[in-house]
Design an enzyme around this catalytic site. Sequence first.
Site, PDB file in Angstrom:
ATOM      1  N   LYS A 147      48.513  71.726  40.484  1.00  0.00           N
ATOM      2  CA  LYS A 147      49.899  71.746  39.923  1.00  0.00           C
ATOM      3  C   LYS A 147      50.443  72.964  39.514  1.00  0.00           C
ATOM      4  O   LYS A 147      49.684  73.783  39.011  1.00  0.00           O
ATOM      5  CB  LYS A 147      49.957  70.722  38.724  1.00  0.00           C
ATOM      6  CG  LYS A 147      49.653  69.085  39.053  1.00  0.00           C
ATOM      7  CD  LYS A 147      50.579  68.340  39.645  1.00  0.00           C
ATOM      8  CE  LYS A 147      50.173  66.920  39.830  1.00  0.00           C
ATOM      9  NZ  LYS A 147      51.488  66.284  40.456  1.00  0.00           N
ATOM     10  N   LYS A 255      53.561  57.397  47.570  1.00  0.00           N
ATOM     11  CA  LYS A 255      52.737  56.815  46.596  1.00  0.00           C
ATOM     12  C   LYS A 255      52.960  55.210  47.008  1.00  0.00           C
ATOM     13  O   LYS A 255      54.011  54.559  46.209  1.00  0.00           O
ATOM     14  CB  LYS A 255      52.949  57.206  45.281  1.00  0.00           C
ATOM     15  CG  LYS A 255      52.742  58.522  44.801  1.00  0.00           C
ATOM     16  CD  LYS A 255      53.094  59.173  43.485  1.00  0.00           C
ATOM     17  CE  LYS A 255      52.714  60.348  43.110  1.00  0.00           C
ATOM     18  NZ  LYS A 255      52.848  61.310  43.996  1.00  0.00           N
TER      19      LYS A 255
END
Length: 332
Positions: A147, A255
Amino acid sequence: MYLAVRSYCRPFYQPLRTAHGPWGQRAGLLLRFEDERGQVGFGEVAPLPWFGTETLAAARDFCDRWPQQFSPTMLNFIPDTLPACQFGFSAVGPHPKSLSQAWERDLPLDDVGNNPCDICALLPTAAAALAGWQALWQAGHRTLKWKIGVAAVEEELSIFRQLTNGLPSEACLRLDANGGLTPEIAASWLAACDRAPIQIEFLEQPLAPEVMLDWLPKAKGQYRTAIALDESVATFQQLQQVYERVGNQVIYVLKSAIAGWPHRLLDFCLHHQLDVVLSSALETPIGRDHALRLAQMFWAKGIAKRALGFGVAHWFVDNWEVLSPEAIWQQL
């Protein structure tokens, strides 16, 4: 069919830092279904409202109003404004919107998701990644995600250079900005990715969804590193809208736990031959197993061959990874 609903809350070992802010725990709903023969199955509702889904409160309100005894034909009445609920109820089976057309114990997962080489593992954020990758590498993961956009760009680029110089040459790294970069900073990252000594598979969601699509044509063709979309395509409706504008120019990180009906997602991706990464929404093992069944269907159709983004179990404090769905249910 009979429904029971319980809430869950799973703390992380340490807050997950993203451009959306620190995230300390995962909350959602588990659904227990039982048919007239006494067969039991489980589903999961795991909203991510900052990705464009319903809130957890809205999901709970919907489930509380759903009849405890119902017919699978009623699933047609779950609106598209509740994509996480659609995914959770898709586990009912067998019915046209079912993930597996069977109860979860009747369809083995085969090898999908069982080989660490096929799973992308999430690194610790910031400088902790410099040491954190080693345990994941030893566990067999060869694709890693880091990230970015959570600290000053100079600091992160310095860590990035150390990380890419320290990783084995066969490593593959994904960068995920969660929409937290500016166009100028995104350009700096793409240039750094092009110079990296290891493979940078893609830069994921560099800009916020509201500006991403206007910026994309300006960036395409200037860099070798691919660009992926995540927050921009979280729900099925978002995916449709984005595809109309950019087509197959990007990699789609999907997702499934928050994308709505699984059969619809599969049909759309197959019809348009999208370059897809199926990814976790940090759901429980119950939702993950359903998501991996969908991944199995994608793989069987010859799409979504990139490493699956489900290497997140090490972020949780609990022992749910080794428990059966019924044992997890009993802990709530």
